[in-house]
Design a protein around this motif. Structure first.
Motif, PDB file in Angstrom:
ATOM      1  N   ARG A 171       7.254   5.084   2.855  1.00  0.00           N
ATOM      2  CA  ARG A 171       5.912   5.461   2.422  1.00  0.00           C
ATOM      3  C   ARG A 171       5.101   4.256   1.961  1.00  0.00           C
ATOM      4  O   ARG A 171       4.009   4.418   1.408  1.00  0.00           O
ATOM      5  N   LEU A 172       5.621   3.069   2.166  1.00  0.00           N
ATOM      6  CA  LEU A 172       4.936   1.850   1.730  1.00  0.00           C
ATOM      7  C   LEU A 172       4.611   0.974   2.930  1.00  0.00           C
ATOM      8  O   LEU A 172       5.261   1.068   3.977  1.00  0.00           O
ATOM      9  N   ARG A 173       3.611   0.139   2.752  1.00  0.00           N
ATOM     10  CA  ARG A 173       3.215  -0.797   3.802  1.00  0.00           C
ATOM     11  C   ARG A 173       2.812  -2.110   3.153  1.00  0.00           C
ATOM     12  O   ARG A 173       2.161  -2.133   2.112  1.00  0.00           O
ATOM     13  N   LYS A 174       3.194  -3.200   3.777  1.00  0.00           N
ATOM     14  CA  LYS A 174       2.867  -4.529   3.249  1.00  0.00           C
ATOM     15  C   LYS A 174       1.363  -4.729   3.195  1.00  0.00           C
ATOM     16  O   LYS A 174       0.647  -4.390   4.146  1.00  0.00           O
ATOM     17  N   PHE A 175       0.897  -5.282   2.059  1.00  0.00           N
ATOM     18  CA  PHE A 175      -0.526  -5.577   1.906  1.00  0.00           C
ATOM     19  C   PHE A 175      -0.716  -7.078   2.022  1.00  0.00           C
ATOM     20  O   PHE A 175      -0.090  -7.871   1.317  1.00  0.00           O
ATOM     21  N   TYR A 176      -1.612  -7.480   2.934  1.00  0.00           N
ATOM     22  CA  TYR A 176      -1.887  -8.887   3.161  1.00  0.00           C
ATOM     23  C   TYR A 176      -3.272  -9.220   2.629  1.00  0.00           C
ATOM     24  O   TYR A 176      -4.254  -8.569   2.981  1.00  0.00           O
ATOM     25  N   LEU A 235       0.850  -1.182   0.000  1.00  0.00           N
ATOM     26  CA  LEU A 235       0.000   0.000   0.000  1.00  0.00           C
ATOM     27  C   LEU A 235       0.889   1.237   0.000  1.00  0.00           C
ATOM     28  O   LEU A 235       1.995   1.204   0.535  1.00  0.00           O
ATOM     29  N   ARG A 236       0.410   2.320  -0.573  1.00  0.00           N
ATOM     30  CA  ARG A 236       1.179   3.560  -0.661  1.00  0.00           C
ATOM     31  C   ARG A 236       0.484   4.643   0.150  1.00  0.00           C
ATOM     32  O   ARG A 236      -0.737   4.773   0.120  1.00  0.00           O
ATOM     33  N   HIS A 237       1.285   5.434   0.888  1.00  0.00           N
ATOM     34  CA  HIS A 237       0.716   6.507   1.703  1.00  0.00           C
ATOM     35  C   HIS A 237       0.162   7.592   0.797  1.00  0.00           C
ATOM     36  O   HIS A 237       0.824   8.043  -0.144  1.00  0.00           O
TER      37      HIS A 237
END
Length: 213
Positions: free
Chosen positions: A207-212, A156-158
């Protein structure tokens, strides 16, 4: 702010005004928010503080007068003339150090000196505030751990990184998912949409987050 769930009176919005220096907040629930509503809201705030100022001028004992009128300003609106000191009634009649040694000429000169140094005091306060913000940022940055991703990962992107102007308390903080197309170097990535189209620019891992799924 809003729209929120309708409540009694068909109220859906909240209009908020915050004083930049004192952080004093005024809020009002409203049916709609337009230019005329904002003008009335600000006029009401200004008039309220003007009345509080007039009450404070009448009800607060100043060091230059040594008198007490017995009146008090509205709760939460205790405003005083710059550089003066408020005293309770018993202090005006007791032989305190301030009353015995009060000199009106010296007091006036001291107030003038304080006014001349006002800009310098404000500049120092602004510098201290900026330093405090920077130190706070560095303190929390020490605890930040940048995650590393591999090509093919869903992330995911902020939203602040993609569109800094589209921000608000009610807006989502993350958007996506996207696919990590390429790892340029540790912490820097190229992204693509799920359909395979490449996303412009490069993106930092912070600025990124792992998407589950």
């Amino acid at each position: 702010m809003g729209p929120f769930t309708r409540v009694k009176g068909d109220l859906r919005y909240v209009l908020v005004a915050i004083d930049y220096m004192s952080k004093w907040a005024e809020a009002k629930a409203m049916r709609t928010i337009n230019q005329q509503d904002c003008i009335k809201f600000m006029d009401a705030i200004i008039m309220s503080f003007e009345r509080a100022w007039n009450e404070a001028q009448k009800g607060i004992s100043c060091a230059s007068s040594g008198k007490w009128t017995g009146r008090k300003p509205p709760p939460g609106r205790e405003l005083m003339k710059y550089g003066t000191e408020a005293r309770i009634p018993i202090e005006t009649g007791s032989p305190s150090h301030g009353v015995i040694n009060f000199d009106e000429i010296s007091n006036i000169e001291g107030l003038k000196t304080n006014l001349e140094l006002l800009d310098e005091v404000r500049d120092k306060a602004v510098k201290r505030m900026e330093g405090y913000k920077e130190n706070t940022k560095l303190y929390f940055a020490k605890k930040t751990k940048i995650r590393e991703y591999e090509a093919g990962d869903l992330v995911l992107r902020h939203t602040e990184a993609s569109d800094p102007t589209n921000q608000g308390k009610l807006q989502p903080n993350w958007e996506g998912p996207y696919i990590v197309k390429e790892v340029l170097r540790p912490g820097t990535y190229k992204l693509s949409y799920l359909g395979g189209t490449e996303v412009p620019n490069t993106w930092h891992g912070a600025r990124l987050r792992k998407f589950y799924q």
